[in-house]
Design an enzyme around this catalytic site. Structure first.
Site, short mmCIF file in Angstrom:
data_model
loop_
_atom_site.label_atom_id
_atom_site.label_comp_id
_atom_site.label_asym_id
_atom_site.label_seq_id
_atom_site.Cartn_x
_atom_site.Cartn_y
_atom_site.Cartn_z
N ASN A 1 0.80 -1.24 0.00
CA ASN A 1 0.00 0.00 0.00
C ASN A 1 0.83 1.29 0.00
OD1 ASN A 1 0.98 -0.04 2.56
ND2 ASN A 1 -1.01 0.00 3.62
N ASP B 1 5.47 -16.53 15.15
CA ASP B 1 6.50 -16.25 16.15
C ASP B 1 5.78 -16.14 17.50
OD1 ASP B 1 9.05 -15.33 17.25
OD2 ASP B 1 9.49 -14.71 15.19
N ASP C 1 10.44 -17.48 20.62
CA ASP C 1 11.47 -16.48 20.88
C ASP C 1 12.14 -16.71 22.25
OD1 ASP C 1 12.45 -13.78 19.81
OD2 ASP C 1 11.86 -13.23 21.85
N GLU D 1 13.96 -20.93 20.01
CA GLU D 1 15.20 -20.16 19.89
C GLU D 1 15.89 -20.21 21.26
OE1 GLU D 1 16.82 -15.70 18.85
OE2 GLU D 1 15.16 -16.00 20.22
N HIS E 1 16.79 -12.80 10.97
CA HIS E 1 16.67 -11.34 11.06
C HIS E 1 17.63 -10.73 12.09
CE1 HIS E 1 14.38 -13.06 14.26
NE2 HIS E 1 14.33 -11.88 14.87
N ASP E 2 18.34 -11.56 12.84
CA ASP E 2 19.30 -11.06 13.84
C ASP E 2 20.74 -11.21 13.38
OD1 ASP E 2 17.22 -10.54 15.66
OD2 ASP E 2 17.33 -12.56 16.50
C1 NOJ Z 1 15.22 -12.82 19.71
C2 NOJ Z 1 14.69 -12.21 18.45
O1 NOJ Z 1 15.07 -13.00 17.36
C3 NOJ Z 1 15.22 -10.80 18.40
O2 NOJ Z 1 14.98 -10.19 17.16
C4 NOJ Z 1 14.58 -10.04 19.53
O3 NOJ Z 1 15.15 -8.75 19.59
C5 NOJ Z 1 14.80 -10.72 20.87
N1 NOJ Z 1 14.63 -12.14 20.81
C6 NOJ Z 1 13.84 -10.19 21.89
O4 NOJ Z 1 12.54 -10.61 21.61
#
Ligand code: NOJ
Length: 555
Positions: A25, A100, A201, A258, A331-332
């Protein structure tokens, strides 16, 4: 549990970071309708499962990992009707959806925390971890992952609350059974809608050591290391087994936890099917090999021998005892082609070699958006071009400690999370076809060369190599079932391994260097009756491997 229940063992997962995937959008932020428009692309790649980074209502202090309402969709991403349509379209294409699950903490704007903060006798007070100060200071010496202390003082009630991440991400108190029940109900809400599983997470941080003791303070560190007191804590297995019994066991789900700070021994406890916890975990050990002591910002080159030893350790330890996840990116993490490959002269060769090296191991592979076209790290010159809270806080902290701008930027270029968060590069039009508006974070300037459109037009592209890897996993059971043996253990440039299952064998040989390398003679003789089934060069001869060449053989 039989193998048909374990469908996730044969699956390949694709992670979408919705903010940066595709904007429908023109507001510069990716959204759910934008994802729907790209589902056919993901189907063409061949992935089975889509994992969405958080799409829930959030003030976005940490891009959705700070949730204000677990049962609403973030405004910028769309509506619940958009979500329902997305789920339907995914299922229509015979793919699955993983959400997630962020339940170590909420946003400080979540109604529970708003209540909790009101007074010491509020019914929600005990949903979070509140403590009195000690000697006029925080209750203990733990630091937050996003710089500064892990405690925030609240003047109104004269107590501190714990936040292992930002101060806008207060930790939930899992000791409180009401908190656990609320979370289980929320999980059921999504499972009843038909979602197929969860990526959890930092889920191994939900049980904290009683008394929250101080962590050891290493020299040069501003805070004590709280991790041993909040990772893999005393009640973690009990909590996960309870969640499994009350929720997960009632649905056919895929789950991945994770879990920073876990060893293969821990991983077996978490993933052995007989223990009914989660299907697999994300380990961090291989992602820490290029860090010097003191954390990820302290850079050190990767030694291939360390990587081989580490991945081999996980492969052998979990075989028949648990289950691995396989990943280079998320993404980290910085982009793997820039990190362990060569993103200039050998971008295509090194991206495909790294893909082959990972995808023939035992476990469930995860592909992060853009990895399949070899997206690279970025170097923005000014701090205000960065968006990530971890990066920005670290910059300020290191500046105050006397580091130079250049030193700090070198760490950000190598490890900053925004490397992975620049918009997906769809074509070579303005903003890489991600948005018609102004993107929330700058596009990687290499989009003219690196984009989906050109990858789809080139039959030798990284995209088609990933497509082949995914197809091979479906064809060859040995990839799913076989055991693992590291070959050429001490070779400084070649990563080679063998998989074996019943009468079949499969061998993977990867050149991690940018120079030709002669094959080891003894191995050459051993594999003389093998046939090459895949190579990342148009033609291959295994006597000499070219820069970043990968060859896969079977017998
Ligand atoms: C792990 C996530 O992958 C990360 O992106 C996030 O900042 C931290 N956990 C806190 O939720």
């Amino acid at each position: 549990m039989n193998t048909t229940d374990q469908w996730w063992k044969k699956s390949v997962v694709y992670q979408i970071y919705p903010r940066s995937f595709h904007d429908s959008n023109g507001d510069g932020i990716g959204d759910l309708p934008g994802i729907i428009e790209k589902l056919d692309y993901l189907k063409l790649l061949g992935v089975d499962i889509i994992w969405l980074s958080p799409i829930y209502d959030s003030p976005n202090d940490d891009n959705g990992y700070d949730i204000r309402n677990y049962q609403e969709i973030m405004n910028e991403f769309g509506t619940m009707a958009d979500f329902d349509q997305l789920l339907e379209e995914i299922h229509k294409r015979d793919m699955k959806l993983m959400m997630d699950l962020v339940v170590n903490h909420t946003s400080d704007e979540h109604e529970w925390f708003v209540q909790s903060k009101q007074s010491k006798d509020n019914p929600y007070r005990d949903y979070y971890i509140w403590r009195e100060g000690k000697d006029g200071k925080a209750p203990n010496n733990w630091g937050s992952f996003f710089s500064g202390p892990a405690w925030e003082y609240d003047e109104a009630t004269n107590e501190y609350y714990l936040h292992i991440f930002s101060k806008k991400q207060p930790d939930l108190n899992w000791e409180n059974p009401k908190v656990r029940q609320e979370i289980y109900q929320m999980m059921k809400f999504w499972l009843e809608k038909g979602v197929d599983g969860f990526r959890m997470d930092v889920i191994n941080m939900i049980s904290k050591a009683p008394g929250l003791p101080d962590g050891e303070q290493h020299s040069g560190q501003l805070f004590g290391d709280g991790a041993p007191n909040f990772m893999n804590g005393p009640r973690i297995h009990e909590f996960l087994q309870e969640m499994n019994k009350e929720v997960l066991s009632q649905y056919p789900t895929i789950t991945v936890g994770e879990m920073p700070g876990t060893t293969p021994e821990d991983a077996i406890l978490y993933t052995n099917p007989e223990r009914h916890e989660v299907n697999m975990i994300f380990t961090f050990e291989h992602m820490d090999l290029d860090s010097a002591p003191g954390g990820k910002w302290n850079l050190k080159p990767l030694y291939l021998l360390d990587l081989k030893e580490n991945l081999a350790k996980w492969q052998t330890a979990l075989h028949n005892k648990g289950w691995n996840s396989l990943y280079w990116n998320n993404h980290d993490q910085p982009r793997i082609v820039s990190r362990f490959g060569n993103d200039e002269e050998y971008r295509v060769e090194s991206a495909t070699m790294l893909a082959a090296c990972l995808h023939f191991m035992q476990g469930t592979p995860y592909i992060y958006q853009g990895e399949e076209i070899g997206m690279t790290n970025v170097k923005f010159s000014a701090l205000d071009e960065y968006r990530d809270i971890e990066t920005i806080n670290m910059y300020k902290e290191r500046k105050s400690q006397g580091y130079s701008h250049e030193e700090i930027m070198a760490s950000i270029y190598a490890k900053g999370r925004d490397n992975a968060r620049t918009p997906m590069q769809w074509d070579d039009e303005e903003h890489a076809g991600f948005t018609t508006g102004t993107p929330w974070i700058k596009v990687n300037p290499r989009y003219h060369e690196v984009n989906v459109k050109s990858a789809l037009e080139d039959k030798n592209s990284i995209f088609y190599f990933y497509q082949k890897l995914i197809a091979l996993r479906k064809e060859l059971d040995i990839i799913v079932e076989g055991d693992f043996q590291l070959l050429l253990q001490d070779h400084p440039q070649l990563f080679a391994y063998k998989r074996k299952w019943q009468e079949e064998s499969l061998i993977v040989i990867c050149n991690f260097g940018d120079k030709d390398v002669d094959m080891d003679n003894e191995l050459l003789t051993r594999i003389s009756d093998y046939n090459a089934i895949l190579s990342n060069y148009p033609s291959s001869s295994i006597e000499k491997l070219r820069p970043f060449e990968a060859v896969v053989l079977t017998r």
